[in-house]
Write a protein that holds these residues in place. Structure first.
Motif, PDB file in Angstrom:
ATOM      1  N   GLY A  31      19.536  59.100  27.226  1.00 29.75           N
ATOM      2  CA  GLY A  31      18.589  58.943  26.129  1.00 29.75           C
ATOM      3  C   GLY A  31      17.269  58.368  26.584  1.00 29.75           C
ATOM      4  N   SER A  32      17.326  57.411  27.523  1.00 23.00           N
ATOM      5  CA  SER A  32      16.088  56.832  28.046  1.00 23.00           C
ATOM      6  C   SER A  32      15.382  57.786  29.001  1.00 23.00           C
ATOM      7  CB  SER A  32      16.401  55.513  28.764  1.00 23.00           C
ATOM      8  OG  SER A  32      16.920  54.554  27.858  1.00 23.00           O
ATOM      9  N   VAL A  33      16.152  58.547  29.784  1.00 20.45           N
ATOM     10  CA  VAL A  33      15.561  59.528  30.690  1.00 20.45           C
ATOM     11  C   VAL A  33      14.751  60.562  29.920  1.00 20.45           C
ATOM     12  CG1 VAL A  33      16.141  61.482  32.209  1.00 20.45           C
ATOM     13  CG2 VAL A  33      17.179  59.250  32.589  1.00 20.45           C
ATOM     14  N   PHE A  34      15.170  60.830  28.698  1.00 15.31           N
ATOM     15  CA  PHE A  34      14.454  61.821  27.890  1.00 15.31           C
ATOM     16  C   PHE A  34      13.001  61.427  27.670  1.00 15.31           C
ATOM     17  CE2 PHE A  34      13.118  63.881  23.958  1.00 15.31           C
ATOM     18  CZ  PHE A  34      13.453  65.194  24.243  1.00 15.31           C
ATOM     19  N   LEU A  35      12.702  60.134  27.789  1.00 17.93           N
ATOM     20  CA  LEU A  35      11.317  59.691  27.615  1.00 17.93           C
ATOM     21  C   LEU A  35      10.392  60.313  28.650  1.00 17.93           C
ATOM     22  CD1 LEU A  35      11.890  55.907  26.827  1.00 17.93           C
ATOM     23  CD2 LEU A  35      11.478  57.755  25.215  1.00 17.93           C
ATOM     24  N   THR A  36      10.955  60.824  29.756  1.00 10.65           N
ATOM     25  CA  THR A  36      10.119  61.468  30.765  1.00 10.65           C
ATOM     26  C   THR A  36       9.526  62.777  30.267  1.00 10.65           C
ATOM     27  OG1 THR A  36      12.019  62.619  31.738  1.00 10.65           O
ATOM     28  CG2 THR A  36      11.465  60.455  32.642  1.00 10.65           C
ATOM     29  N   LEU A  46      14.228  71.440  33.640  1.00  9.30           N
ATOM     30  CA  LEU A  46      14.940  72.240  32.638  1.00  9.30           C
ATOM     31  C   LEU A  46      14.230  72.250  31.286  1.00  9.30           C
ATOM     32  CD1 LEU A  46      18.644  71.239  33.426  1.00  9.30           C
ATOM     33  CD2 LEU A  46      17.452  73.351  34.046  1.00  9.30           C
ATOM     34  N   VAL A  47      13.836  71.059  30.805  1.00 11.20           N
ATOM     35  CA  VAL A  47      13.276  70.976  29.453  1.00 11.20           C
ATOM     36  C   VAL A  47      11.833  71.475  29.422  1.00 11.20           C
ATOM     37  CG1 VAL A  47      12.656  69.425  27.564  1.00 11.20           C
ATOM     38  CG2 VAL A  47      14.805  69.083  28.806  1.00 11.20           C
ATOM     39  N   MET A  67      12.385  69.063  19.117  1.00  5.86           N
ATOM     40  CA  MET A  67      12.707  70.082  20.121  1.00  5.86           C
ATOM     41  C   MET A  67      13.882  70.946  19.684  1.00  5.86           C
ATOM     42  SD  MET A  67      12.228  68.237  23.808  1.00  5.86           S
ATOM     43  CE  MET A  67      10.603  67.806  24.441  1.00  5.86           C
ATOM     44  N   ALA A  68      14.909  70.328  19.099  1.00  6.29           N
ATOM     45  CA  ALA A  68      16.061  71.093  18.624  1.00  6.29           C
ATOM     46  C   ALA A  68      15.659  72.056  17.509  1.00  6.29           C
ATOM     47  CB  ALA A  68      17.157  70.141  18.139  1.00  6.29           C
ATOM     48  N   VAL A  69      14.769  71.605  16.640  1.00  6.85           N
ATOM     49  CA  VAL A  69      14.270  72.479  15.568  1.00  6.85           C
ATOM     50  C   VAL A  69      13.500  73.658  16.158  1.00  6.85           C
ATOM     51  CG1 VAL A  69      12.573  72.607  13.711  1.00  6.85           C
ATOM     52  CG2 VAL A  69      14.214  70.737  13.758  1.00  6.85           C
ATOM     53  N   ILE A 118      21.153  71.808  25.738  1.00 10.35           N
ATOM     54  CA  ILE A 118      20.432  70.698  26.384  1.00 10.35           C
ATOM     55  C   ILE A 118      19.787  69.804  25.330  1.00 10.35           C
ATOM     56  CG2 ILE A 118      18.479  70.118  27.866  1.00 10.35           C
ATOM     57  CD1 ILE A 118      19.080  72.676  29.450  1.00 10.35           C
ATOM     58  N   ASP A 119      19.157  70.431  24.327  1.00  8.24           N
ATOM     59  CA  ASP A 119      18.523  69.650  23.253  1.00  8.24           C
ATOM     60  C   ASP A 119      19.545  68.797  22.518  1.00  8.24           C
ATOM     61  OD1 ASP A 119      16.029  70.663  23.808  1.00  8.24           O
ATOM     62  OD2 ASP A 119      16.158  72.276  22.320  1.00  8.24           O
ATOM     63  N   LEU A 120      20.698  69.382  22.211  1.00  8.11           N
ATOM     64  CA  LEU A 120      21.710  68.658  21.452  1.00  8.11           C
ATOM     65  C   LEU A 120      22.333  67.532  22.272  1.00  8.11           C
ATOM     66  CD1 LEU A 120      23.480  71.607  19.577  1.00  8.11           C
ATOM     67  CD2 LEU A 120      21.776  70.006  18.690  1.00  8.11           C
ATOM     68  N   VAL A 121      22.467  67.746  23.574  1.00  8.65           N
ATOM     69  CA  VAL A 121      22.972  66.664  24.429  1.00  8.65           C
ATOM     70  C   VAL A 121      22.005  65.489  24.408  1.00  8.65           C
ATOM     71  CG1 VAL A 121      23.447  66.001  26.816  1.00  8.65           C
ATOM     72  CG2 VAL A 121      24.364  68.147  25.922  1.00  8.65           C
ATOM     73  N   PHE A 122      20.725  65.764  24.576  1.00  4.83           N
ATOM     74  CA  PHE A 122      19.721  64.690  24.516  1.00  4.83           C
ATOM     75  C   PHE A 122      19.678  64.059  23.124  1.00  4.83           C
ATOM     76  CE2 PHE A 122      17.630  66.593  28.358  1.00  4.83           C
ATOM     77  CZ  PHE A 122      17.638  65.437  29.120  1.00  4.83           C
ATOM     78  N   LEU A 123      19.833  64.892  22.089  1.00  2.00           N
ATOM     79  CA  LEU A 123      19.828  64.372  20.719  1.00  2.00           C
ATOM     80  C   LEU A 123      20.999  63.422  20.506  1.00  2.00           C
ATOM     81  CD1 LEU A 123      18.423  64.552  17.940  1.00  2.00           C
ATOM     82  CD2 LEU A 123      19.990  66.416  17.368  1.00  2.00           C
ATOM     83  N   GLY A 124      22.174  63.826  20.981  1.00  2.00           N
ATOM     84  CA  GLY A 124      23.338  62.957  20.857  1.00  2.00           C
ATOM     85  C   GLY A 124      23.182  61.666  21.638  1.00  2.00           C
ATOM     86  N   ALA A 125      22.594  61.766  22.840  1.00  2.00           N
ATOM     87  CA  ALA A 125      22.382  60.566  23.654  1.00  2.00           C
ATOM     88  C   ALA A 125      21.434  59.594  22.964  1.00  2.00           C
ATOM     89  CB  ALA A 125      21.841  60.964  25.024  1.00  2.00           C
ATOM     90  N   ASN A 126      20.383  60.103  22.354  1.00  6.01           N
ATOM     91  CA  ASN A 126      19.444  59.226  21.641  1.00  6.01           C
ATOM     92  C   ASN A 126      20.025  58.696  20.344  1.00  6.01           C
ATOM     93  OD1 ASN A 126      16.543  59.078  22.896  1.00  6.01           O
ATOM     94  ND2 ASN A 126      17.235  61.161  23.282  1.00  6.01           N
TER      95      ASN A 126
END
Length: 667
Positions: free
Chosen positions: A257-262, A97-98, A420-422, A452-460
């Motif tokens: 949040g950790s998965v985002f490191l992929t 997705l990302v 990414m959100a920016v 998707i970006d905001l979900v990852f941003l919130g998780a981090n």
């Protein structure tokens, strides 16, 4: 509030001039390759090069991303099958997705004449709106500031994670302690930063092949274990990802949040588009990098499942899954290969920081700094001593404070998700205002990506107390620098305009009262060609002479990567004594004024450099008790102005032909 610093207030500034693009441009550099053999060779050479430079960061994520995510998922009760399947599924769909959907299939079409990156997109958004707006400026500056956080953390976490693999080598036993890991990591990183001044042109040719070997090695390693436990292939279904998040509550968000490191390093797909082209990057991702990453994450998951089953119900703790699943005899070679790959990933992000800083200077977001070219053949090979030193200090401090890749992982994601959100937000402006999509269509396209970006941003953001605040603090500091420099420069420009007469009025006065004339040509650099340059006023005031030929020179920075050569120089004769010359550069270019002035001959203005003098206005800025920027911003602006690079060096003007006329200006 007193203090003073020197600033070349009358030297050229970055005057924005926009692009009229109304859709995704198809630059010749990124067109699909022709069918002839030579074109195919060039295409695959670019694809090979992108494997090292573009994908070095995301390609080394398997060293730590799966381990950190599974550790979060298994924080209570040890590693379990549902946690393994959930983490693998989340990792795979993050890549799909990302990276694939958002960047490869969509954002890479939002290019600024073939160039990508947050500042290129900011320039494109400003051009779409037709002027500089506060919202676009804030978004662009925030994205650029957060990128520096990424540039500091990436070398530290990548090299640390590779060197930590020494602990898994059986022959080394208990010899490799934390101190050994830290010392070896620091030696590698300090050496990397020390050689930046020599450039990477000679070794860059090996980046692509080394990373191709790395990708094939991690794919083979993953495939080996997938064959031992094919059940992990079921994780390709998104149901495992959604079920894991649904049943794990807040823990699921920490894992996310950790998965985002992929997907850290995905911005490089977009930022490096101008160097390699869209099609080679897309081909390298779809046919090499993505399959290899998928196989490795599946392999790590399969190995974890094997460990869980072998434990027969006993708790399985956190281990270094990547190196532990490597056969013992191959671990040392794999550590060496991983170290080489992480050095290449670090080099790519350091080079990206140099390039971003150069763009920021051209766009007027940062003061001028010394830019040195390390290769005559490749325009992108530049070195900025100040940025290199600051990155080195930042990396050393990070390793000294966090001491492990696990701890650094908590600080990593927030900087990348913020950028990414920016990028997605700026893309909405380009799609809606630049490409003129209907609002509903633009929201339908950008909305899910931003969500998707905001979900990852919130998780981090949940990791703020575990180190994630670090990139925010660094980003906020850099944003303050950019905002202060832009606002201070605007105030200074307005002050200079109030204190100098319009050029037409001044020339009328000269015609009525002609001064003494001397042979030769005088070139006066100015940021505002509509007003009399301060250097011209001071030359007449103190020297009481006027040259036979006078040029009012202004350098503009366009909101496109590179200015067309046909529009590089424009000459406007004003009268028999004066001419106005405008030189245009794109934000990816480095100004070279003497070289550009050669083109004046084609427009009827011949300049003999041996009889030409360059006059620069050198302003000493003094803070006053009234007005200005405020107490701390005044001091910051004065410090930035004082340490700004000499315009003589920045514009590559021969020092022996330069005269600086000083004056004091209060702000």
């Amino acid at each position: 509030m007193t203090g003073e610093a020197k600033l070349a207030a009358d030297t050229p500034s970055s005057k924005a001039k926009g692009s009229n693009s109304k859709g995704p441009a198809l630059d010749p550099k990124i067109a699909p390759p022709a069918q002839n053999h030579a074109a195919q060779q060039r295409f695959w050479a670019m694809a090979l090069g992108s494997a090292g430079v573009v994908f070095g960061d995301i390609g080394t994520s398997p060293l730590y991303a799966f381990r950190l995510a599974l550790a979060q998922a298994s924080s209570h009760g040890g590693v379990k099958v549902d946690a393994v399947m959930g983490v693998v599924s989340l990792a795979l769909w993050a890549l799909i997705l990302v990276v694939t959907v958002k960047y490869v299939l969509f954002l890479m079409r939002a290019d600024n004449r073939g160039e990508g990156g947050v500042l290129s997109l900011m320039a494109l958004a400003q051009a779409a709106i037709g002027r500089r707006t506060l919202a676009v400026f804030v978004l662009g500056a925030m994205g650029a500031a957060l990128f520096y956080g990424d540039a500091v953390i990436t070398p530290a976490i990548s090299v640390l994670s590779a060197v930590e693999g020494l602990k898994s080598v059986p022959a080394l036993g208990g010899v490799v302690s934390l101190s050994v890991v830290l010392i070896v990591s620091l030696v590698i990183l300090v050496g990397l930063f020390m050689v930046q001044s020599r450039g990477t042109a000679k070794v860059a040719v090996f980046f692509g092949p080394v990373c191709v070997v790395w990708f094939l090695a991690i794919a083979a390693l993953g495939l080996l274990h997938v064959g031992h436990d094919p059940q992990v292939l079921l994780a390709i279904s998104p149901s495992y990802a959604t079920a894991f998040l649904a049943h794990h509550g807040v823990i699921g968000l920490f894992v996310l949040g950790s998965v985002f490191l992929t997907v850290t390093g995905a911005e490089a797909l977009y930022a490096d588009m101008g160097h390699f082209g869209r099609w080679p990057i897309q081909a390298a991702w779809l046919f090499l990098v993505l399959p290899c990453l998928v196989l490795n994450y599946l392999g790590q998951g399969a190995f974890a499942l094997q460990m869980v089953r072998a434990a027969h119900g006993q708790p399985v703790g956190d281990v270094d899954w990547f190196f532990q699943m490597t056969p013992a005899v191959l671990r040392m070679p794999m550590v060496v290969l991983a170290a080489a790959a992480t050095v290449i990933a670090s080099q790519a992000v350091i080079t990206g920081a140099f390039s971003l800083t150069n763009q920021a200077m051209q766009l007027g977001l940062l003061p001028r700094m010394v830019v040195r070219r390390t290769s005559e053949a490749q325009a992108g090979q530049i070195y900025l001593p100040q940025i290199n030193f600051m990155l080195l200090i930042g990396v050393i401090l990070l390793i000294a404070v966090f001491k492990s890749s696990d701890s650094l992982g908590n600080a990593y994601g927030l900087a990348v998700t913020g950028t990414m959100a920016v990028t997605t937000s700026l893309a909405f402006i380009v799609v809606y205002r630049g490409w003129r999509w209907p609002l509903i269509a633009a929201v339908a396209m950008i909305g899910p990506l931003l969500t998707i970006d905001l979900v990852f941003l919130g998780a981090n953001a949940l990791k703020l107390l575990s180190g994630a605040a670090l990139p925010l603090i660094l980003g906020a500091a850099l944003f303050a620098v950019m905002a202060t420099w832009v606002r201070g420069s605007d105030i200074l420009m307005a002050k200079v305009q109030r204190d100098t007469p319009p050029l037409d009025d001044f020339l009328a006065i000269l015609a009525a009262r002609p001064p003494h004339r001397v042979p030769g040509t005088a070139i006066y650099l100015t940021a505002d060609p509509t007003h009399a340059p301060g250097a011209l006023l001071h030359n007449l005031k103190h020297n009481k002479v006027l040259h036979q030929k006078n040029v009012i020179l202004n350098v503009e920075t366009l909101e496109v990567p590179r200015a067309p050569e046909a529009e590089r120089v424009e000459v406007h004769p004003i009268n028999d004594d004066f001419s106005r010359v405008t030189i245009r550069y794109g934000f990816m270019e480095s100004p070279n004024v003497p070289k550009a002035l050669i083109a004046c001959r084609k427009q009827g203005l011949t300049l003999d450099m041996m009889s030409t003098s360059f006059f620069l206005g050198r302003k000493t800025v003094v803070a006053t008790a009234r007005g200005g920027l405020g107490r701390w911003q005044d001091r910051l602006f004065l410090m930035l102005a004082k340490n700004s690079a000499n315009p003589t060096d920045f514009f590559h003007i021969p020092p022996g032909r330069v005269l600086e006329m000083g004056a004091q200006v209060s702000v």
